[in-house]
Design a protein around this motif. Structure first.
Motif, short mmCIF file in Angstrom:
data_model
loop_
_atom_site.label_atom_id
_atom_site.label_comp_id
_atom_site.label_asym_id
_atom_site.label_seq_id
_atom_site.Cartn_x
_atom_site.Cartn_y
_atom_site.Cartn_z
N PHE A 161 0.85 -1.18 0.00
CA PHE A 161 0.00 0.00 0.00
C PHE A 161 0.89 1.23 0.00
CE2 PHE A 161 0.68 -0.98 4.46
CZ PHE A 161 0.93 0.25 5.04
N HIS A 162 0.28 2.37 -0.24
CA HIS A 162 0.98 3.65 -0.25
C HIS A 162 0.51 4.47 0.95
CE1 HIS A 162 2.29 3.26 -4.54
NE2 HIS A 162 1.32 2.37 -4.49
N ALA A 163 1.44 5.13 1.59
CA ALA A 163 1.10 6.05 2.68
C ALA A 163 1.76 7.38 2.38
CB ALA A 163 1.60 5.51 4.02
N SER A 164 0.99 8.47 2.52
CA SER A 164 1.56 9.79 2.28
C SER A 164 1.29 10.70 3.47
CB SER A 164 1.00 10.40 0.99
OG SER A 164 -0.39 10.52 1.07
N TYR A 165 2.26 11.58 3.69
CA TYR A 165 2.17 12.52 4.81
C TYR A 165 3.07 13.71 4.50
CZ TYR A 165 2.82 14.48 9.47
OH TYR A 165 2.85 15.32 10.54
N ALA A 166 2.52 14.89 4.60
CA ALA A 166 3.29 16.13 4.43
C ALA A 166 4.12 16.15 3.14
CB ALA A 166 4.19 16.37 5.64
N GLY A 167 3.53 15.69 2.05
CA GLY A 167 4.20 15.73 0.76
C GLY A 167 5.20 14.61 0.52
N GLN A 168 5.32 13.69 1.45
CA GLN A 168 6.22 12.55 1.29
C GLN A 168 5.38 11.28 1.17
OE1 GLN A 168 8.61 13.68 4.91
NE2 GLN A 168 10.26 13.01 3.56
N GLU A 169 5.92 10.27 0.51
CA GLU A 169 5.17 9.04 0.30
C GLU A 169 6.09 7.83 0.44
OE1 GLU A 169 2.68 6.73 -3.18
OE2 GLU A 169 2.58 8.91 -3.12
N VAL A 170 5.51 6.74 0.93
CA VAL A 170 6.20 5.46 0.99
C VAL A 170 5.31 4.39 0.38
CG1 VAL A 170 7.60 5.94 3.03
CG2 VAL A 170 5.31 4.99 3.33
N ARG A 171 5.97 3.33 -0.08
CA ARG A 171 5.28 2.10 -0.47
C ARG A 171 5.67 1.07 0.59
NH1 ARG A 171 6.26 -0.92 -5.03
NH2 ARG A 171 8.43 -0.37 -4.82
N VAL A 172 4.67 0.40 1.16
CA VAL A 172 4.91 -0.53 2.25
C VAL A 172 4.41 -1.92 1.86
CG1 VAL A 172 4.47 -1.03 4.69
CG2 VAL A 172 4.55 1.36 3.90
N GLY A 173 5.32 -2.88 1.85
CA GLY A 173 4.94 -4.27 1.63
C GLY A 173 4.36 -4.82 2.91
N PHE A 174 3.10 -5.24 2.89
CA PHE A 174 2.48 -5.64 4.14
C PHE A 174 2.63 -7.13 4.44
CE2 PHE A 174 -0.95 -4.99 1.05
CZ PHE A 174 -1.53 -6.25 1.01
N GLY A 175 3.31 -7.87 3.59
CA GLY A 175 3.61 -9.26 3.91
C GLY A 175 4.56 -9.33 5.09
N HIS A 176 5.61 -8.51 5.05
CA HIS A 176 6.61 -8.46 6.12
C HIS A 176 6.73 -7.06 6.72
CE1 HIS A 176 7.94 -12.48 5.16
NE2 HIS A 176 8.00 -12.15 3.89
N MET A 177 5.76 -6.19 6.41
CA MET A 177 5.79 -4.80 6.88
C MET A 177 7.14 -4.14 6.59
SD MET A 177 2.85 -4.21 7.78
CE MET A 177 1.44 -5.28 8.00
N GLU A 178 7.51 -4.16 5.32
CA GLU A 178 8.79 -3.61 4.93
C GLU A 178 8.63 -2.37 4.06
OE1 GLU A 178 10.85 -6.36 2.28
OE2 GLU A 178 8.91 -7.18 1.75
N LEU A 179 9.54 -1.45 4.21
CA LEU A 179 9.59 -0.25 3.39
C LEU A 179 10.12 -0.64 2.02
CD1 LEU A 179 9.39 2.86 3.17
CD2 LEU A 179 11.76 2.93 3.92
N LEU A 180 9.32 -0.42 0.98
CA LEU A 180 9.73 -0.75 -0.38
C LEU A 180 10.36 0.44 -1.07
CD1 LEU A 180 6.61 -2.83 -1.50
CD2 LEU A 180 8.82 -3.68 -0.67
N SER A 181 9.84 1.64 -0.79
CA SER A 181 10.43 2.85 -1.37
C SER A 181 9.90 4.07 -0.64
CB SER A 181 10.11 2.97 -2.88
OG SER A 181 8.73 3.17 -3.08
N GLY A 182 10.64 5.17 -0.75
CA GLY A 182 10.22 6.43 -0.18
C GLY A 182 10.65 6.61 1.26
N SER A 183 10.17 7.71 1.84
CA SER A 183 10.48 7.99 3.24
C SER A 183 9.39 8.86 3.85
CB SER A 183 11.84 8.67 3.39
OG SER A 183 11.80 9.95 2.81
N LEU A 184 9.24 8.74 5.15
CA LEU A 184 8.33 9.55 5.95
C LEU A 184 9.08 9.98 7.20
CD1 LEU A 184 4.97 7.50 6.01
CD2 LEU A 184 5.46 9.54 4.66
N PRO A 185 8.64 11.05 7.85
CA PRO A 185 9.21 11.37 9.16
C PRO A 185 9.03 10.17 10.10
CG PRO A 185 7.87 13.19 8.36
CD PRO A 185 7.64 12.04 7.43
#
Length: 84
Positions: A22-46
């Motif tokens: 899934f994608h999560a966005s906050y304050a103009g930043q975005e991440v892609r999160v693999g929810f099988g292992h709850m891993e950061l696939l790309s991007g960054s958030l505070p």
């Protein structure tokens, strides 16, 4: 958009590719999160926003999987409760 809480928007897209994520966005930043292992696939958030996203995703892992399968089948996605 399948959920929103504390300024964080959670989205899932019909045309996305594996791995399940899934994608999560906050304050103009975005991440892609693999929810099988709850891993950061790309991007960054505070750090605080990232912690909240992970907390939410662990609580709603089954609902995320269900929505991923619905998206693959071209079915409407179901809203998921926000983090309280």
């Amino acid at each position: 958009r399948i959920s929103q809480f504390l300024g964080i928007a959670i989205s899932m897209y019909y045309n996305d590719h594996e791995p399940a994520h899934f994608h999560a966005s906050y304050a103009g930043q975005e991440v892609r999160v693999g929810f099988g292992h709850m891993e950061l696939l790309s991007g960054s958030l505070p750090r605080r926003a990232w912690s909240l996203v992970l907390e939410w995703a662990v609580l709603y892992r089954l609902e995320l999987r269900d929505n991923w399968e619905r998206a693959r089948a071209g079915q409407p996605l179901k809203p998921i409760a926000p983090l309280e």
